[in-house]
Write an enzyme that holds these catalytic residues in place. Structure first.
Site, mmCIF file in Angstrom:
data_model
loop_
_atom_site.group_PDB
_atom_site.id
_atom_site.type_symbol
_atom_site.label_atom_id
_atom_site.label_comp_id
_atom_site.label_asym_id
_atom_site.label_seq_id
_atom_site.Cartn_x
_atom_site.Cartn_y
_atom_site.Cartn_z
ATOM 1 N N HIS A 1 25.963 36.993 40.853
ATOM 2 C CA HIS A 1 27.343 36.927 40.792
ATOM 3 C C HIS A 1 27.770 35.540 40.932
ATOM 4 C CE1 HIS A 1 30.354 39.655 43.347
ATOM 5 N NE2 HIS A 1 30.880 38.963 43.060
ATOM 6 N N ARG B 1 31.583 45.671 39.519
ATOM 7 C CA ARG B 1 31.007 45.715 41.453
ATOM 8 C C ARG B 1 29.889 46.812 41.000
ATOM 9 N NH1 ARG B 1 33.005 41.865 43.230
ATOM 10 N NH2 ARG B 1 34.824 41.469 44.954
HETATM 11 P P1 NAP Z 1 42.675 44.950 38.318
HETATM 12 O O1 NAP Z 1 44.262 44.048 38.049
HETATM 13 O O2 NAP Z 1 43.098 45.564 40.106
HETATM 14 O O3 NAP Z 1 42.627 45.752 37.480
HETATM 15 C C1 NAP Z 1 41.927 46.730 37.594
HETATM 16 C C2 NAP Z 1 41.828 47.577 36.787
HETATM 17 O O4 NAP Z 1 41.342 48.851 36.331
HETATM 18 C C3 NAP Z 1 43.337 48.102 35.966
HETATM 19 O O5 NAP Z 1 43.006 48.014 34.352
HETATM 20 C C4 NAP Z 1 43.359 49.757 37.015
HETATM 21 O O6 NAP Z 1 44.170 50.578 36.277
HETATM 22 C C5 NAP Z 1 41.761 49.884 36.433
HETATM 23 N N1 NAP Z 1 40.896 51.269 36.877
HETATM 24 C C6 NAP Z 1 41.158 51.151 38.592
HETATM 25 N N2 NAP Z 1 41.299 52.458 38.880
HETATM 26 C C7 NAP Z 1 40.868 53.223 37.635
HETATM 27 C C8 NAP Z 1 39.935 54.666 37.759
HETATM 28 N N3 NAP Z 1 40.290 55.346 37.747
HETATM 29 N N4 NAP Z 1 40.567 54.781 36.462
HETATM 30 C C9 NAP Z 1 41.009 53.638 34.938
HETATM 31 N N5 NAP Z 1 41.009 52.811 35.310
HETATM 32 C C10 NAP Z 1 40.673 51.829 36.772
HETATM 33 O O7 NAP Z 1 41.297 43.797 39.150
HETATM 34 P P2 NAP Z 1 41.172 42.406 38.645
HETATM 35 O O8 NAP Z 1 41.450 40.841 38.797
HETATM 36 O O9 NAP Z 1 40.678 42.514 36.525
HETATM 37 O O10 NAP Z 1 39.159 42.919 39.420
HETATM 38 C C11 NAP Z 1 38.424 43.758 37.793
HETATM 39 C C12 NAP Z 1 37.190 43.938 38.897
HETATM 40 O O11 NAP Z 1 36.604 42.729 38.915
HETATM 41 C C13 NAP Z 1 37.190 42.962 40.778
HETATM 42 O O12 NAP Z 1 38.129 44.811 41.909
HETATM 43 C C14 NAP Z 1 36.418 42.601 41.251
HETATM 44 O O13 NAP Z 1 35.426 43.656 42.129
HETATM 45 C C15 NAP Z 1 35.435 42.574 39.896
HETATM 46 N N6 NAP Z 1 35.452 40.968 40.002
HETATM 47 C C16 NAP Z 1 34.074 40.983 39.869
HETATM 48 C C17 NAP Z 1 34.326 39.029 39.375
HETATM 49 C C18 NAP Z 1 32.375 38.440 39.495
HETATM 50 O O14 NAP Z 1 32.355 37.316 39.931
HETATM 51 N N7 NAP Z 1 31.727 39.484 39.073
HETATM 52 C C19 NAP Z 1 34.783 38.105 39.659
HETATM 53 C C20 NAP Z 1 35.936 38.663 40.544
HETATM 54 C C21 NAP Z 1 36.657 40.120 40.498
HETATM 55 P P3 NAP Z 1 45.861 50.315 35.954
HETATM 56 O O15 NAP Z 1 46.039 48.562 35.044
HETATM 57 O O16 NAP Z 1 46.352 51.240 35.767
HETATM 58 O O17 NAP Z 1 46.045 50.156 37.711
HETATM 59 C C1 GLV Z 2 35.055 38.445 42.921
HETATM 60 O O1 GLV Z 2 33.791 38.960 42.998
HETATM 61 C C2 GLV Z 2 35.795 38.837 43.582
HETATM 62 O O2 GLV Z 2 36.039 39.741 43.528
HETATM 63 O O3 GLV Z 2 36.663 38.304 43.556
#
Ligand code: NAP
Ligand code: GLV
Length: 310
Positions: free
Chosen positions: A273, A225
């Site tokens: 994005h 983000r």
């Molecule tokens: P997720 O499964 O919730 O993973 C988040 C990770 O971040 C987890 O490993 C979590 O730790 C860690 N985390 C959160 N807060 C933290 C902190 N304060 N200190 C250290 N680690 C922390 O999310 P995801 O599905 O992988 O997605 C991640 C992000 O990618 C989304 O929230 C979104 O913003 C972004 N995204 C972007 C796109 C795009 O097209 N650019 C698409 C999809 C998603 P734990 O595992 O220990 O809980």
């Molecule tokens: C895209 O950025 C998503 O959060 O799915």
């Protein structure tokens, strides 16, 4: 009961939901896009952050809100939402994120720009790319997407250090967890991928102090983000040559305004994005399965903790 599909993009999803519902023996005719539907009659809300829906208070009988995105930073703060919130955990999205990270990492790792941008008759055979095993990549966020990216990169041979809140056990990926260990991951990251959710704890986590901990010449990829990064600090560290390049997919304000310095900066690559869009076909299947699980009294993947904001 009905399933409210709250998104301006129903036409893109309709056929995929029809086949996913059929495959999972769900009743497709329960889906409605009509906002005049009696709200107490709504069992699930499939929610696109770009939809107009902001007040969830009248959906008193809803079992859950199923977010069509992985990121929930806006809806998670919505005080009218008292129902369980499920973010998207989806194979199509994971594959998209893996491919975006791979493309942009290999571009810098192999220095492909030198050849792609210079088809000028000069035989630059002295520029030999390193092997993946010589490079350490730090991944901030080892969740659904970060861990999928980590596994793909480690399969090619990169050394991977990942950082999360809790300890992870991923083959060939070194797990660092908790605030104190961030410094170790940054110190060794020749390439840094930021794949954290945006929360009060992670906002501006990439700033002048953390950027300075990266080795000189480090590359940054941010598909997480925009507000994870302090833009002015990143520009300063790019201008002083501490950071070699930043490839950014997400921004504090989107679309990124045409006059933003990122567009014209020689060491910044902007992508709009698109790192990991929600794919209608795989997300329809994922959501159909989440509905089945919730109806069976089970917890689907992607259950959001309001306390943690993700
Ligand atoms: P997720 O499964 O919730 O993973 C988040 C990770 O971040 C987890 O490993 C979590 O730790 C860690 N985390 C959160 N807060 C933290 C902190 N304060 N200190 C250290 N680690 C922390 O999310 P995801 O599905 O992988 O997605 C991640 C992000 O990618 C989304 O929230 C979104 O913003 C972004 N995204 C972007 C796109 C795009 O097209 N650019 C698409 C999809 C998603 P734990 O595992 O220990 O809980
Ligand atoms: C895209 O950025 C998503 O959060 O799915």
């Amino acid at each position: 009961m009905s399933i409210l599909f709250s998104s301006p993009s129903w036409s893109k999803y309709k056929d995929h939901f029809k086949s996913a519902f059929k495959k999972n023996k769900l009743n497709f005719s329960e889906i409605t896009t009509d906002f005049n539907t009696e709200s107490t009659d709504v069992e699930f809300i499939i929610y696109d952050p770009s939809s107009q829906l902001r007040d969830f208070s009248t959906f008193t009988n809803a079992k859950a809100v199923l977010n069509l995105w992985a990121g929930v930073e806006e809806i998670v703060q919505n005080k009218t939402l008292k129902k369980p919130l499920i973010r998207l955990v989806d194979e199509g999205m994971k594959q998209g994120m893996i491919e975006w990270c791979l493309a942009h990492i290999l571009r810098h790792h192999l220095n492909t720009d030198v050849h792609v941008k210079n088809q000028d008759g000069i035989w630059r055979s002295d520029i030999v790319p390193p092997l993946a095993s010589e490079i350490t990549i730090g991944i901030l966020g080892l969740g659904e997407l970060g861990s999928a990216v980590a596994q793909s990169l480690s399969a090619i041979g990169f050394n991977i250090n990942g950082w999360s809140q809790t300890k992870k056990n991923i083959p060939n990926v070194k797990s660092y967890f908790g605030t104190d260990s961030l410094i170790k991951v940054l110190h060794s990251a020749q390439i840094l991928i930021v794949l954290l959710p945006l929360t009060p704890k992670t906002k501006y986590i990439i700033n002048a102090s953390t950027l300075k901990l990266l080795p000189k010449g480090a590359i940054i990829l941010n598909p997480g983000r925009g507000l994870l990064i302090n833009d002015n600090d990143l520009l300063t560290l790019l201008d002083s040559n501490h950071i070699r390049h930043a490839t950014l997919d997400v921004f504090a304000q989107e679309p990124l305004i045409p006059s933003h310095r990122y567009w014209s900066h020689p060491k910044v690559t902007v992508t709009p994005h698109i790192a990991a869009h929600t794919r209608p076909s795989s997300s329809a299947e994922t959501i159909a399965q989440s509905i089945l699980k919730i109806r069976a009294g089970e917890k689907p993947r992607g259950f959001v903790s309001r306390k943690e904001f993700y």
